[in-house]
Design an enzyme around this catalytic site. Structure first.
Site, PDB file in Angstrom:
ATOM      1  N   TYR A  27      39.605  44.374  38.993  1.00  0.00           N
ATOM      2  CA  TYR A  27      39.461  43.017  38.778  1.00  0.00           C
ATOM      3  C   TYR A  27      37.589  43.778  39.116  1.00  0.00           C
ATOM      4  O   TYR A  27      36.996  42.745  37.983  1.00  0.00           O
ATOM      5  CB  TYR A  27      39.708  42.500  40.289  1.00  0.00           C
ATOM      6  CG  TYR A  27      39.926  41.717  40.120  1.00  0.00           C
ATOM      7  CD1 TYR A  27      39.981  40.632  39.106  1.00  0.00           C
ATOM      8  CD2 TYR A  27      39.266  41.403  40.992  1.00  0.00           C
ATOM      9  CE1 TYR A  27      39.959  39.247  38.904  1.00  0.00           C
ATOM     10  CE2 TYR A  27      38.881  39.247  41.097  1.00  0.00           C
ATOM     11  CZ  TYR A  27      39.362  38.651  39.676  1.00  0.00           C
ATOM     12  OH  TYR A  27      39.229  37.071  39.457  1.00  0.00           O
ATOM     13  N   GLU A  49      43.610  30.672  41.685  1.00  0.00           N
ATOM     14  CA  GLU A  49      43.102  30.220  42.809  1.00  0.00           C
ATOM     15  C   GLU A  49      43.952  29.339  43.333  1.00  0.00           C
ATOM     16  O   GLU A  49      44.042  29.634  44.938  1.00  0.00           O
ATOM     17  CB  GLU A  49      41.805  29.925  42.416  1.00  0.00           C
ATOM     18  CG  GLU A  49      41.047  31.017  41.430  1.00  0.00           C
ATOM     19  CD  GLU A  49      40.581  31.999  42.372  1.00  0.00           C
ATOM     20  OE1 GLU A  49      40.756  32.151  43.199  1.00  0.00           O
ATOM     21  OE2 GLU A  49      39.926  32.811  42.124  1.00  0.00           O
ATOM     22  N   TRP A  57      43.086  37.241  47.750  1.00  0.00           N
ATOM     23  CA  TRP A  57      42.951  37.386  46.845  1.00  0.00           C
ATOM     24  C   TRP A  57      44.125  39.125  45.988  1.00  0.00           C
ATOM     25  O   TRP A  57      44.943  38.461  45.422  1.00  0.00           O
ATOM     26  CB  TRP A  57      41.900  37.369  46.389  1.00  0.00           C
ATOM     27  CG  TRP A  57      41.484  37.125  44.753  1.00  0.00           C
ATOM     28  CD1 TRP A  57      41.066  38.740  44.097  1.00  0.00           C
ATOM     29  CD2 TRP A  57      41.822  37.430  44.088  1.00  0.00           C
ATOM     30  NE1 TRP A  57      41.197  38.586  42.348  1.00  0.00           N
ATOM     31  CE2 TRP A  57      41.944  37.612  42.326  1.00  0.00           C
ATOM     32  CE3 TRP A  57      42.392  35.162  44.168  1.00  0.00           C
ATOM     33  CZ2 TRP A  57      42.050  36.474  41.066  1.00  0.00           C
ATOM     34  CZ3 TRP A  57      43.225  34.763  42.776  1.00  0.00           C
ATOM     35  CH2 TRP A  57      42.829  35.770  41.375  1.00  0.00           C
TER      36      TRP A  57
END
Length: 200
Positions: A27, A49, A57
Site C-alpha cells: 500500500y 478513512e 489503518w
C-alpha cells in the site's frame, strides 16, 4: 529494491510502513500519496478513512476487499439506495467494520457525495480545489513533523459537514488528502517522496 518487478524491504521508507505486513508495504509503495482523480476511488477512500476512525489503518486495509464486495464496488449511486435492511445485512458481515454509526454514515455519505459531485461537476474537481488543483509537496524529515490536520483539512472537513457528510473530521480528511495524493507526506528520506513528486 525493485527486483523483477517485486518490491523488497531494503528501500528507505516512511516509518509507518516499515512493519512486516506485506499488505502495508505494498500500500505504501504503490498507492499512498499517488494523486487520485477517479471519483469512485475517491468515494472508496472517503468511506474507508471514515471506517478507520478509532482504529489502525491496517485493520481497514485488511478488510478493503470485504468493503468492496459489501459496498457494491463503491458505486455511490448504488450505496445511496441501501435500505435499513441492507444496513442490517452489513452489520452481520465480518468482512467489514461492523459499527452501526459508520455503516449508516457510509450510506448517508453516498447520498451527499452524489449531490455534491452533481453540483460541482465531479467530486474530483471539488476536492482538488482545496489544494488549488495540484498536490502540496511537503518535505518532512521526521515522522514527528507530519501534522495530523492542517488548515486545508479543516476547511475540507467543514465543507463536507456542511454538505451533509459525517465521519469527516479534520484528522480523517487529512488522512484522505494524504492517501489520495493531495499532499505528498512521504518523508524526504523515503524512496517514494521523489517518485510521487514527479507524478503531480
Amino acid at each position: 529494491m525493485r527486483r523483477g518487478g517485486q518490491l523488497t524491504a531494503e528501500l528507505s521508507r516512511c516509518a509507518w510502513a516499515a512493519g512486516p505486513d506485506p499488505l502495508y508495504l505494498a500500500y505504501h509503495d504503490t498507492e499512498w500519496g499517488v494523486p487520485l482523480h477517479d471519483d469512485r476511488r475517491l468515494f472508496e477512500l472517503l468511506t474507508l478513512e471514515g471506517a478507520q476512525a478509532g482504529l489502525a489503518w491496517i485493520t481497514v486495509l485488511r478488510k478493503r476487499e470485504g468493503y468492496r464486495s459489501a459496498f457494491a464496488g463503491f458505486d455511490a449511486s448504488r450505496v445511496a439506495r441501501f435500505t435499513d435492511a441492507n444496513v442490517e445485512q452489513l452489520l452481520a458481515d465480518p468482512a467489514i467494520v461492523r459499527n452501526r454509526a459508520k455503516v449508516r454514515a457510509a450510506v448517508a455519505n453516498a447520498q451527499a457525495y452524489l449531490c455534491l459531485a452533481n453540483s460541482a461537476g465531479s467530486f474530483d474537481q471539488w476536492i482538488w480545489s482545496f489544494v488549488d488543483g495540484a498536490p502540496i509537496r511537503n518535505a518532512w524529515r521526521w515522522a514527528s513533523d507530519v501534522p495530523t490536520e492542517t488548515d486545508a483539512s479543516r476547511a475540507l472537513s467543514g465543507e463536507l459537514r456542511r454538505h451533509g457528510f459525517s465521519f469527516v473530521g479534520p484528522t480523517i480528511t487529512y488522512a484522505l488528502m494524504q492517501s489520495a495524493g493531495l499532499v505528498n507526506d512521504h518523508l524526504v528520506s523515503c524512496f517514494r517522496h521523489a517518485e510521487i513528486a514527479q507524478l503531480g
